[in-house]
Design an enzyme around this catalytic site. Structure first.
Site, short mmCIF file in Angstrom:
data_model
loop_
_atom_site.label_atom_id
_atom_site.label_comp_id
_atom_site.label_asym_id
_atom_site.label_seq_id
_atom_site.Cartn_x
_atom_site.Cartn_y
_atom_site.Cartn_z
N TRP A 459 0.81 -1.22 0.00
CA TRP A 459 0.00 0.00 0.00
C TRP A 459 0.84 1.27 0.00
O TRP A 459 0.32 2.34 0.23
CB TRP A 459 -0.92 0.00 1.23
CG TRP A 459 -1.76 -1.22 1.31
CD1 TRP A 459 -2.98 -1.42 0.74
CD2 TRP A 459 -1.43 -2.46 1.96
NE1 TRP A 459 -3.44 -2.68 1.01
CE2 TRP A 459 -2.51 -3.34 1.77
CE3 TRP A 459 -0.33 -2.90 2.72
CZ2 TRP A 459 -2.51 -4.64 2.27
CZ3 TRP A 459 -0.33 -4.19 3.23
CH2 TRP A 459 -1.41 -5.05 3.01
N ASP A 460 2.14 1.18 -0.23
CA ASP A 460 3.02 2.35 -0.17
C ASP A 460 3.01 2.97 1.23
O ASP A 460 3.05 4.19 1.39
CB ASP A 460 2.60 3.39 -1.22
CG ASP A 460 3.62 4.52 -1.37
OD1 ASP A 460 4.79 4.31 -1.03
OD2 ASP A 460 3.23 5.62 -1.81
#
Length: 781
Positions: A459-460
């Site tokens: 998800w960064d």
């Protein structure tokens, strides 16, 4: 004519609500829009037939909508408004004589009298009374106070910095963003006035990349401020007057392949072995966006030729690939133990053929490489032999480091391996170090401990913020060397910085599954007991300016994959909340080491992510490389990814406000004392409206011993001062551009305390660009 137009509007609105409502019901959503759409159509038919019953039916729409809205969201005005605004406005129009007369009766003399409308008038009045009353309530606000007593009378603040100066990005190498100055207090901060204003001359250019931002926090040493600009100019100005002393342009040029064009700060170093006043006895180190580190004489801005290659260290050395613009340092390095330690930013989601995220320590005087720590090859910390390269695409650190020289440790906030949303094929070491805080030995580069904040990050959720160090008082009176680590996902990890063990409890919570077949998800994810993670979104949290765009957002919500935090990316499209901007970002939090409390700016914006098979990715376009918005191509990977904020048809967030707060927490207990909406929509809308919605922001806070916290950051262009104890806003100053930087404070020779803010805007959040450095102080006695 009025009733004909009204009939058409009612009919069209009814058709839209009925069609959209039916589709929403088919997705498992609320039946309200379908029922209300049918009622609108019935009202339109009755108006067309000139039946007075139309007003009664509409009164039932008003009452039913009001009851439904209160049932869903309570008395939150920002949620009630979109649900009832259009309905109330149309109801008021139906009460006018132009509509009521055609529905009325005609006397024998030919006069037409308006039909009575008492039920409709009463329902509209009730709706207005509830709407006005809800303006004075805030169901999301937490009211409380932080403890005011001093727990640590002489707290450790890091390296020795005179009280009136600011030598590192966070003032000291502990990163506390805390000043012991106390001239500005809660009682007098509202008297602050502008003292001087300096413009750098470095302005955003038409050919600049979109992510051109001004995020610098100046340093103050002696009577000089040292800073950099988005195009990497280094500048020294007089701290008292704001007059320019010198300027250095490294000619970093422009490159459309750079993902970011910014500079968060420079690094100051005084050589204790040099003769006072000797050339380059005091230095400023400037990182550039073309991957250089340049040593400058702090006295005059001249290059120091004794460092590296005639004053310039080239950071692309040892990299496996070297496409220009793909690697550079956006944050200032740290100096510790005679070494200058630096990481670098790797372009997100451009290509799997990316540079290494290696952390390197160079001799601060000569520029000679002392050690390198590569999370893809973590045991080989001695300098690489000629011809060998660092691990491609290993997790990198683009933010600011903290240092405890007594423990001999430097603390690294680590990011993820590109591509952020694809986890297949990651090595064992990448799985261990990705999205973590790592403590490295200053002398050897060996890792002493690692604490991972997200397992198998898809998800960064890289660790974006400088860890904050302080000595934390325990119940038995002992002091524990602690580290405070803010994260994008909203957790604040409070760890023993000697070992990485949690001081405030951390638990593993079940996480959603359902990754694409080639990938997997971690079954659990860590959560701190001190957390600002948001509640999971529900359909009722969808928002809009009107009921129509709110309905569209509800439909979109059900179309996306979403099972709460850590729902994996998908081909269908996934809602990611908190989104890529994170709850906390590079601005970190500010900590008062005496009172042992923290002040921060949690932000809440949902993003969407949709994976795209390689064969379906369109031909390469100018703006389709890698960013927080649009198509991230992930060249060499089996999937690209479309990503961006979760916005409605009118390009406003689909989730209801508030999107941003100021908040205070007690670090000894882990309790959140207060949360207050922060910022207005003044610069977000065509009309300059000062509605205190609670807006997103990016930037950091600063605390003073006077009990005042300062923060810009919000997407309206203001610098604000808050009471640290309660979070109450005490003062604000209008900025000429976006304030997406972290303020700092210092004292000048005549004893006055100055507060300095950089106003230059931020490309991603769309605030006004500029080139301003502004100083504020109390009026002279």
């Amino acid at each position: 004519m009025a009733i004909v137009i009204t009939t058409i509007v009612m009919g069209l609105l009814g058709l839209a609500l009925t069609a959209g409502g039916a589709y929403l019901v088919s997705l498992g959503g609320s039946v309200y829009y379908l029922i209300t759409g049918i009622a609108f159509i019935l009202t339109a038919v009755l108006l067309y037939m000139r039946r007075p019953l139309a007003l009664l039916v509409y009164a039932l729409i008003v009452v039913g909508s009001l009851a439904w809205a209160i049932w869903e969201v309570g008395f939150d005005w920002w949620q009630l408004g979109p649900r009832g605004g259009v309905i109330v406005l149309l109801g008021l129009w139906l009460l006018t004589p132009w509509v009521r007369k055609p529905l009325g009766f005609q006397s024998p003399t030919g006069n037409r009298y308006p039909v009575g409308a008492t039920p409709l008038a009463v329902s509209i009045m009730l709706a207005i009374i509830i709407a006005v009353g809800s303006m004075f309530t805030d169901p999301y606000r937490i009211d409380g106070e932080l403890p005011e007593e001093s727990v640590a009378a002489a707290p450790a603040m890091g390296n020795a910095v005179p009280p009136g100066e600011w030598h590192q990005y966070g003032r000291t190498n502990y990163g506390q963003r805390y000043s012991p100055l106390d001239q500005i207090t809660v009682e007098n901060v509202d008297q602050l006035e502008e003292v001087w204003r300096y413009q750098t001359g470095d302005v955003k250019l038409p050919e600049d990349v979109g992510e051109t931002t001004y995020q610098v926090t100046p340093l103050k040493v002696g009577n000089s401020l040292y800073l950099c600009t988005p195009h990497n100019w280094a500048i020294a100005i007089d701290a008292t007057t704001g007059e320019e002393k010198w300027k250095f342009d490294p000619n970093a040029g422009l490159n459309p392949d750079r993902q970011h064009q910014t500079c968060r700060g420079v690094t100051y170093y005084a050589d204790s072995a040099a003769q006072p006043g000797a050339p380059c006895s005091q230095r400023v180190y400037l990182p550039t966006s073309d991957a250089r580190l340049i040593a400058l004489d702090a006295a005059n801005g001249q290059v120091c030729p004794s460092f590296a290659d005639q004053g310039t260290l080239r950071l692309e050395a040892g990299m496996p690939y070297n496409p220009a613009g793909y690697y550079y340092s956006t944050s200032p390095p740290v100096v510790a133990g005679g070494k200058i330690i630096i990481g670098g930013a790797v372009n997100d989601n451009y290509s799997v053929r990316s540079q290494s995220g290696v952390i390197r320590a160079f001799d601060v005087d000569t520029g000679e490489l002392v050690w390198n720590w590569d999370s893809g090859n973590p045991t080989q910390t001695t300098p690489l032999p000629p011809g060998q390269t660092y691990t491609p695409n290993s997790p990198n650190s683009w933010s600011v480091f903290s240092v405890d020289e007594e423990l001999g440790l430097v603390y690294i906030p680590l990011g993820n391996q590109v591509p952020d949303q694809l986890g297949m094929g990651r090595s064992e070491s990448v799985e261990k170090y990705s999205s973590s805080i790592v403590a490295l030995d200053i002398n050897t580069g060996a890792d002493r401990w690692v604490f991972q904040t997200v397992h198998h990050d898809l998800w960064d959720m890289d660790v974006p913020a400088q860890p904050v160090l302080l000595d934390l008082a325990q119940e038995d009176g002992t002091m524990v060397p602690a580290l405070v680590g803010p994260t994008k996902q909203g957790d604040i990890y409070v760890l023993d910085r000697r070992t990485g063990e949690p001081i405030i409890d951390v638990t593993e919570e079940p996480a959603p599954g359902g990754a694409i077949p080639e990938d997997f998800t971690a079954p659990t994810q860590p959560t701190s007991a001190l957390t600002f993670k948001p509640e999971p979104l529900q359909e009722k949290d969808m928002w809009g300016i009107s009921m129509l765009d709110q309905m569209v957002c509800r439909i979109r919500f059900h179309q996306l994959n979403y099972e709460g935090r850590y729902t994996p990316p998908s081909l269908n499209g996934t809602l990611v909340y908190p989104g890529n901007f994170g709850t906390f970002n590079w601005g970190s939090v500010a900590v008062d080491p005496e009172r042992q409390v923290m002040f921060g700016m949690p932000t809440y914006l949902a993003f969407t992510v949709r994976l795209v098979p390689r064969e379906e990715i369109p031909p390469k376009g100018a703006d389709e490389k890698g960013s927080e918005q649009g198509l991230n191509r992930n060249e060499g990977a089996p999937y690209g990814v479309y990503m961006g904020p979760f916005l409605g048809p009118l390009q406003i967030p689909c989730q209801a406000p508030p999107w941003g707060y100021v908040a205070g927490a007690d670090l000894r207990t882990g309790e959140i004392a207060y949360k207050r909406r922060n910022g207005t929509v003044y610069d977000m809308t065509p009309l300059p409206l000062s509605f205190k919605v609670g807006v997103p922001g990016i930037g950091g806070p600063m605390i003073t011993k006077g009990g005042v916290a300062f923060l810009g950051a919000a997407v309206d262009n203001y610098l604000r001062a808050y009471d640290l104890t309660t979070g109450e806003q005490l003062w604000r100053a209008r900025l000429p551009a976006g304030g997406q930087a972290t303020p700092m404070t210092y004292a000048v020779d005549d004893g006055r305390q100055f507060v300095v803010m950089v106003a230059g805007g931020h490309g991603s959040v769309g605030t006004k660009p500029g080139d301003y450095i502004i100083a504020y102080a109390l009026p002279r006695n």
